[in-house]
Design an enzyme around this catalytic site. Structure first.
Site, PDB file in Angstrom:
ATOM      1  N   ASN A 117       0.829  -1.205   0.000  1.00 21.85           N
ATOM      2  CA  ASN A 117       0.000   0.000   0.000  1.00 21.85           C
ATOM      3  C   ASN A 117       0.862   1.252   0.000  1.00 21.85           C
ATOM      4  OD1 ASN A 117      -0.575   2.011   2.388  1.00 21.85           O
ATOM      5  ND2 ASN A 117       0.041   0.085   3.381  1.00 21.85           N
ATOM      6  N   PHE A 121      -1.484   8.389   4.062  1.00 19.54           N
ATOM      7  CA  PHE A 121      -2.263   9.076   5.115  1.00 19.54           C
ATOM      8  C   PHE A 121      -3.499   9.780   4.563  1.00 19.54           C
ATOM      9  CE2 PHE A 121       1.563   9.859   8.236  1.00 19.54           C
ATOM     10  CZ  PHE A 121       1.637   8.492   8.470  1.00 19.54           C
ATOM     11  N   SER A 182       5.734   5.362   8.587  1.00 19.26           N
ATOM     12  CA  SER A 182       5.118   5.019   7.304  1.00 19.26           C
ATOM     13  C   SER A 182       6.068   5.372   6.161  1.00 19.26           C
ATOM     14  CB  SER A 182       3.799   5.772   7.115  1.00 19.26           C
ATOM     15  OG  SER A 182       3.330   5.633   5.782  1.00 19.26           O
ATOM     16  N   ASN A 184       5.095   6.101   3.202  1.00 26.12           N
ATOM     17  CA  ASN A 184       4.291   6.726   2.150  1.00 26.12           C
ATOM     18  C   ASN A 184       4.164   8.238   2.248  1.00 26.12           C
ATOM     19  OD1 ASN A 184       3.781   4.167   1.034  1.00 26.12           O
ATOM     20  ND2 ASN A 184       2.165   3.831   2.551  1.00 26.12           N
ATOM     21  N   THR A 185       4.813   8.842   3.240  1.00 23.44           N
ATOM     22  CA  THR A 185       4.882  10.301   3.338  1.00 23.44           C
ATOM     23  C   THR A 185       6.336  10.696   3.198  1.00 23.44           C
ATOM     24  OG1 THR A 185       2.927  10.494   4.761  1.00 23.44           O
ATOM     25  CG2 THR A 185       4.496  12.314   4.813  1.00 23.44           C
ATOM     26  N   LYS A 215       5.627   4.155  17.072  1.00 25.20           N
ATOM     27  CA  LYS A 215       5.590   3.055  16.111  1.00 25.20           C
ATOM     28  C   LYS A 215       6.797   3.158  15.198  1.00 25.20           C
ATOM     29  CE  LYS A 215       2.480   0.600  12.949  1.00 25.20           C
ATOM     30  NZ  LYS A 215       1.101   0.536  12.402  1.00 25.20           N
ATOM     31  N   ASN A 244       5.878  -1.205  11.467  1.00 27.26           N
ATOM     32  CA  ASN A 244       5.109  -0.733  10.312  1.00 27.26           C
ATOM     33  C   ASN A 244       5.445  -1.601   9.101  1.00 27.26           C
ATOM     34  OD1 ASN A 244       3.567   1.064   8.589  1.00 27.26           O
ATOM     35  ND2 ASN A 244       4.023   2.706  10.038  1.00 27.26           N
TER      36      ASN A 244
END
Length: 351
Positions: A117, A121, A182, A184-185, A215, A244
């Site tokens: 994925n 966010f 994450s 993805n940022t 996390k 994560n």
């Protein structure tokens, strides 16, 4: 209710994000007509004194939670409980609404039972989530709130995003999670450093007495993870969630070049980081393990390594709601087989 295995082939013909929206629509129906889910709750929610424990000032009836990312906007809390989860973690929430990354941004690796994925966010923002939590909190099962910075917020201003969220949401959840892991940022994982975490927890702990957890990502060296988490606990973190998603694309045969991998291929990588952290921090803070957990045996391995709680997400997509019941009933058998009368005796037994 229709058996998941009978609808899974049809769901898997849809784009993953479309299938997720269908599932979310179904689970949101529990907010309108909770009685319609009573049978589902009775069938899936396992309650047994063996599984109960007290954490963060709340009773966790079982240790299996739904990881952040599924219910980003706190719209499915009742439906998630009906699936059997002992707690849920909503989010990741950012101060401002944001659409996330361009689509397509979620992919299945079916043979590997893995999800990739690159959502970024996507969420409705602080005010929308705050309003829903005000309507629902305190809920009958504990709620964690996972928070992150907006994509457009610079690294220099990132702490402001986190403190804004903590001020607004700390009374509306049982614990908060700082998400700087994450993939993805852009630049987010760069915040996994001593200077940022020191400042973050110094400012955050002055704002609330609620537990604040950190996390971490699975892609750092084990010793780096140990040093980082030990320092975070020293600076005030009330727990560690490991891990994560991973950006180790070698774990699947046909990876995309964006996003993070979760699910079965993450199992050993996630456990290795968790185990290293637990060797250092078990008994000193609360540990939650997530990443590639799909069986009672794997959940129990994490518990014996030091996890008070575990989380699942991707396995739910491949196994369906029976997964939670199966893990919890299996845990009861495993705990009793080892001669324990409570999960608390099993936590850290392998340390």
């Amino acid at each position: 209710m229709i058996a998941y295995e009978s609808i899974k082939p049809w769901l898997f013909k849809l784009e993953p994000e479309t299938a997720h929206h269908l599932a979310a629509t179904f689970l949101r129906f529990a907010n309108v007509c909770p009685s319609a889910f009573n049978h589902w709750t009775q069938k899936h929610f396992i309650t047994d004194p063996v599984l109960e424990q007290e954490l963060f000032g709340r009773t966790f009836l079982n240790p299996v939670g739904l990881g952040a990312g599924f219910d980003k906007n706190a719209t499915m809390i009742r439906g998630i409980q009906a699936m059997g989860f002992g707690y849920t973690e909503i989010g990741t929430v950012t101060p401002k609404p944001q659409p996330g990354n361009p689509k397509p941004r979620m992919f299945r690796h079916i043979e590997e039972k893995t999800i990739q994925n690159a959502m970024g966010f996507n969420n409705e923002g602080l005010l929308a989530v705050q309003k829903r939590l005000q309507e629902r909190y305190p809920f009958t099962t504990p709620i964690g709130v996972n928070i992150g910075k907006n994509k457009t917020t610079s690294e220099e201003d990132a702490i402001s995003d986190y403190t804004t969220l903590i001020k607004a949401l700390h009374k509306l959840g049982d614990y908060l999670v700082i998400n700087i892991s994450s993939p993805n940022t852009p630049g987010l994982r760069d915040l996994q450093n001593e200077e940022f975490i020191t400042r973050l927890f110094e400012e955050s702990k002055a704002l609330t007495e609620k537990p604040i957890l950190l996390k971490i990502a699975p892609d750092m060296e084990a010793q780096q993870a140990v040093d980082l988490t030990a320092m975070a606990v020293e600076k005030g973190a009330d727990g560690i969630i490991a891990t994560n998603t991973t950006i180790d694309y070698s774990l699947v045969r046909e990876p995309k070049d964006i996003g993070g991998l979760s699910g079965a291929v993450l199992t050993e990588k996630s456990f290795a980081i968790f185990d290293a952290v637990a060797k250092e921090l078990y008994g000193k803070t609360t540990l939650i393990s997530v990443g590639g957990i799909s069986t009672a045996e794997e959940a129990y391995r994490r518990i014996k390594a030091g996890a008070s709680l575990v989380q699942v997400y991707s396995a739910l997509i491949f196994e369906g709601p029976e997964l939670i019941k199966n893990i919890n009933t299996g845990l009861i058998e495993l705990i009793k087989a080892d001669g324990y009368s409570s999960i608390t005796q099993a936590i850290g037994a392998a340390r």
